[in-house]
Scaffold this motif. Structure first.
Motif, mmCIF file in Angstrom:
data_model
loop_
_atom_site.group_PDB
_atom_site.id
_atom_site.type_symbol
_atom_site.label_atom_id
_atom_site.label_comp_id
_atom_site.label_asym_id
_atom_site.label_seq_id
_atom_site.Cartn_x
_atom_site.Cartn_y
_atom_site.Cartn_z
ATOM 1 N N THR A 16 -15.603 -39.710 29.094
ATOM 2 C CA THR A 16 -15.348 -40.412 27.842
ATOM 3 C C THR A 16 -13.881 -40.804 27.723
ATOM 4 O OG1 THR A 16 -17.176 -39.315 26.731
ATOM 5 C CG2 THR A 16 -15.441 -40.198 25.325
ATOM 6 N N ASP A 40 -27.674 -38.152 25.513
ATOM 7 C CA ASP A 40 -26.742 -38.710 24.536
ATOM 8 C C ASP A 40 -26.157 -37.615 23.648
ATOM 9 O OD1 ASP A 40 -25.341 -40.752 23.234
ATOM 10 O OD2 ASP A 40 -26.919 -41.045 21.758
ATOM 11 N N ARG A 63 -22.394 -34.148 19.179
ATOM 12 C CA ARG A 63 -22.348 -35.523 18.682
ATOM 13 C C ARG A 63 -22.956 -36.461 19.719
ATOM 14 N NH1 ARG A 63 -16.749 -34.114 16.930
ATOM 15 N NH2 ARG A 63 -16.962 -33.715 14.713
ATOM 16 N N PRO A 64 -23.444 -37.617 19.272
ATOM 17 C CA PRO A 64 -23.932 -38.602 20.232
ATOM 18 C C PRO A 64 -22.794 -39.092 21.129
ATOM 19 C CG PRO A 64 -24.654 -39.150 17.997
ATOM 20 C CD PRO A 64 -23.647 -38.045 17.886
ATOM 21 N N ARG A 65 -23.047 -39.162 22.416
ATOM 22 C CA ARG A 65 -22.034 -39.674 23.358
ATOM 23 C C ARG A 65 -21.631 -41.097 22.984
ATOM 24 N NH1 ARG A 65 -21.760 -35.964 27.396
ATOM 25 N NH2 ARG A 65 -23.668 -34.829 27.849
ATOM 26 N N ARG A 66 -22.610 -41.914 22.622
ATOM 27 C CA ARG A 66 -22.330 -43.309 22.273
ATOM 28 C C ARG A 66 -21.265 -43.415 21.185
ATOM 29 N NH1 ARG A 66 -27.900 -43.468 23.370
ATOM 30 N NH2 ARG A 66 -28.498 -45.193 24.732
ATOM 31 N N ARG A 67 -21.299 -42.482 20.242
ATOM 32 C CA ARG A 67 -20.361 -42.520 19.122
ATOM 33 C C ARG A 67 -18.934 -42.202 19.559
ATOM 34 N NH1 ARG A 67 -21.729 -38.729 14.299
ATOM 35 N NH2 ARG A 67 -19.726 -37.778 14.682
ATOM 36 N N GLN A 68 -18.777 -41.555 20.687
ATOM 37 C CA GLN A 68 -17.449 -41.189 21.185
ATOM 38 C C GLN A 68 -16.801 -42.316 21.982
ATOM 39 O OE1 GLN A 68 -16.459 -38.166 20.064
ATOM 40 N NE2 GLN A 68 -18.490 -38.055 19.185
ATOM 41 N N ASN A 71 -15.797 -49.440 21.345
ATOM 42 C CA ASN A 71 -16.573 -50.683 21.414
ATOM 43 C C ASN A 71 -16.272 -51.381 22.734
ATOM 44 O OD1 ASN A 71 -17.715 -50.343 18.899
ATOM 45 N ND2 ASN A 71 -16.126 -51.509 17.852
#
Length: 111
Positions: A16, A40, A63-68, A71
């Motif tokens: 990340t 995720d 937490r969701p990986r996507r949220r970390q 964009n």
């Protein structure tokens, strides 16, 4: 200049941080950044110390990986089936083939 393809295997802390730093460094027209992880759910492992003592709840440290991810970073929730280093490609379990100019292996550990 052609847009570089960067693939990062592992969406834990190392993967990340790498993806987010690369996204800040390169504009989207310079580099396409992919992160691949089998799930995720990112567990903030240092927070596990506080759970048994009631100082943190599990849902606070997962937490969701996507949220970390910033964009512009593409997240794939998949297993990696094969890596073809001689072709600079890898195969995901859903049949997707990702080509890469740079491959980062940040697989970490699993408890």
């Amino acid at each position: 200049m052609a847009r570089k393809q960067i693939v990062i295997l592992g969406g834990g802390t190392g993967g990340t941080m790498t993806a987010n730093r690369l996204r800040r460094r390169f504009d989207s027209d310079e580099a396409e950044i992919h992160v691949v992880d089998r799930d995720d759910r990112h567990v903030y492992q240092p927070g596990l110390l506080f759970v048994p003592f009631g100082l943190a709840q599990l849902e606070e440290i997962v937490r969701p990986r996507r949220r970390q991810l910033r964009n512009g970073v593409i997240f794939h929730e998949n297993e990696v089936e094969e890596v073809w280093t001689e072709r600079d490609e890898l195969l995901l379990d859903d049949g997707t083939v990702l080509s890469y100019d740079a491959l980062v292996v940040a697989s970490g550990v699993r408890l």
